[in-house]
Write an enzyme that holds these catalytic residues in place. Structure first.
Site, PDB file in Angstrom:
ATOM      1  CB  CYS A 133      -0.879  -0.022   1.252  1.00 46.85           C
ATOM      2  SG  CYS A 133      -2.526   0.581   0.997  1.00 46.85           S
ATOM      3  CG  HIS A 134       1.514   3.490  -3.434  1.00 48.87           C
ATOM      4  ND1 HIS A 134       0.746   2.529  -4.046  1.00 48.87           N
ATOM      5  CD2 HIS A 134       2.648   3.590  -4.163  1.00 48.87           C
ATOM      6  CE1 HIS A 134       1.391   2.075  -5.108  1.00 48.87           C
ATOM      7  NE2 HIS A 134       2.551   2.701  -5.198  1.00 48.87           N
ATOM      8  CG  MET A 176      -6.280  -1.031   0.201  1.00 44.47           C
ATOM      9  SD  MET A 176      -7.433  -2.403   0.419  1.00 44.47           S
ATOM     10  CE  MET A 176      -6.916  -3.075   1.975  1.00 44.47           C
ATOM     11  CD  GLU A 177      -5.118   4.418   1.989  1.00 44.01           C
ATOM     12  OE1 GLU A 177      -3.897   4.347   1.809  1.00 44.01           O
ATOM     13  OE2 GLU A 177      -5.941   4.005   1.137  1.00 44.01           O
ATOM     14  CG  ASP A 201      -9.344  -3.261  23.481  1.00 44.18           C
ATOM     15  OD1 ASP A 201      -8.952  -4.296  24.064  1.00 44.18           O
ATOM     16  OD2 ASP A 201      -8.975  -2.115  23.810  1.00 44.18           O
TER      17      ASP A 201
END
Length: 160
Positions: A76-77, A113-114, A128
Site C-alpha cells: 500500500c502506498h 484500503m484507507e 476491545d
C-alpha cells in the site's frame, strides 16, 4: 477479467509504480458493523463502559488507522490524506454500532484500503473497549460502499 496490478509477469508481488500517474481527486467510503447484546449497546450509549468513551475512542482509532494504512497493508502506498471522517452510530436494530468512513486524497492512487482499514480498526476498538461485558460480539459486513476518481472511475456497491 482485469489483471492483478500487484503481480509481475512471474507472479511475484510488487508495489505498483504510480510515478507516471497524475494526482487526481479520489474518495472512498466504507462501512461495517459490530453486533452485540442489547445490554452492551446500552452500556455504550449511556457512557457506562469501564474503559471510557467507546464511540469517541473508536472514531479516533479509525482516523489514526487510515493514516497508517501503508504500515499495515503490504504494498500500500503512503498517501498524504486530505480528509478522514469516521462515524460510529448506535443501531438498536442490530443491536450494535454501524461504522462508516470517508477518506479523500489528491493523489496518484485510490484510498479504498484507507477507508476499509479505518472501519476495521474502529470496529476492533469497540470490541476491545467492551469485551469484558460481551465476548460474543461479531464484526460483520466490512465493505467498500463507494470509490471515485482515477482511471477506473466511479464504483458504488449494491445495497446490502
Amino acid at each position: 477479467m482485469p489483471s492483478l496490478t500487484h503481480l509481475d509477469a512471474t507472479g511475484a508481488a510488487n508495489m505498483v509504480d504510480v510515478s507516471d500517474k497524475a494526482p487526481t481527486a479520489r474518495t472512498a467510503r466504507a462501512e461495517g458493523t459490530i453486533v452485540m447484546l442489547p445490554e452492551t449497546l446500552r452500556l455504550i450509549r449511556e457512557g457506562d463502559a469501564k474503559k471510557g468513551d467507546v464511540l469517541g475512542t473508536a472514531r479516533l482509532a479509525g482516523i489514526m488507522a487510515a493514516k497508517r494504512t501503508h504500515e499495515l497493508i503490504p504494498l500500500c502506498h503512503p498517501l498524504l490524506l486530505a480528509k478522514v471522517r469516521v462515524d460510529c452510530e448506535p443501531d438498536p436494530a442490530l443491536p450494535g454500532i454501524r461504522i462508516t468512513a470517508e477518506v479523500k486524497v489528491q493523489g496518484p492512487t485510490g484510498v479504498e484500503m484507507e477507508a476499509l482499514t479505518a472501519v476495521s480498526v474502529a470496529c476492533l476498538t469497540v470490541y476491545d473497549m467492551v469485551k469484558a461485558a460481551d465476548r460474543g460480539m461479531r464484526i460483520e459486513g466490512i465493505r467498500l460502499l463507494q470509490k471515485s476518481g482515477g482511471r477506473s472511475g466511479l464504483y458504488e456497491a449494491e445495497p446490502a
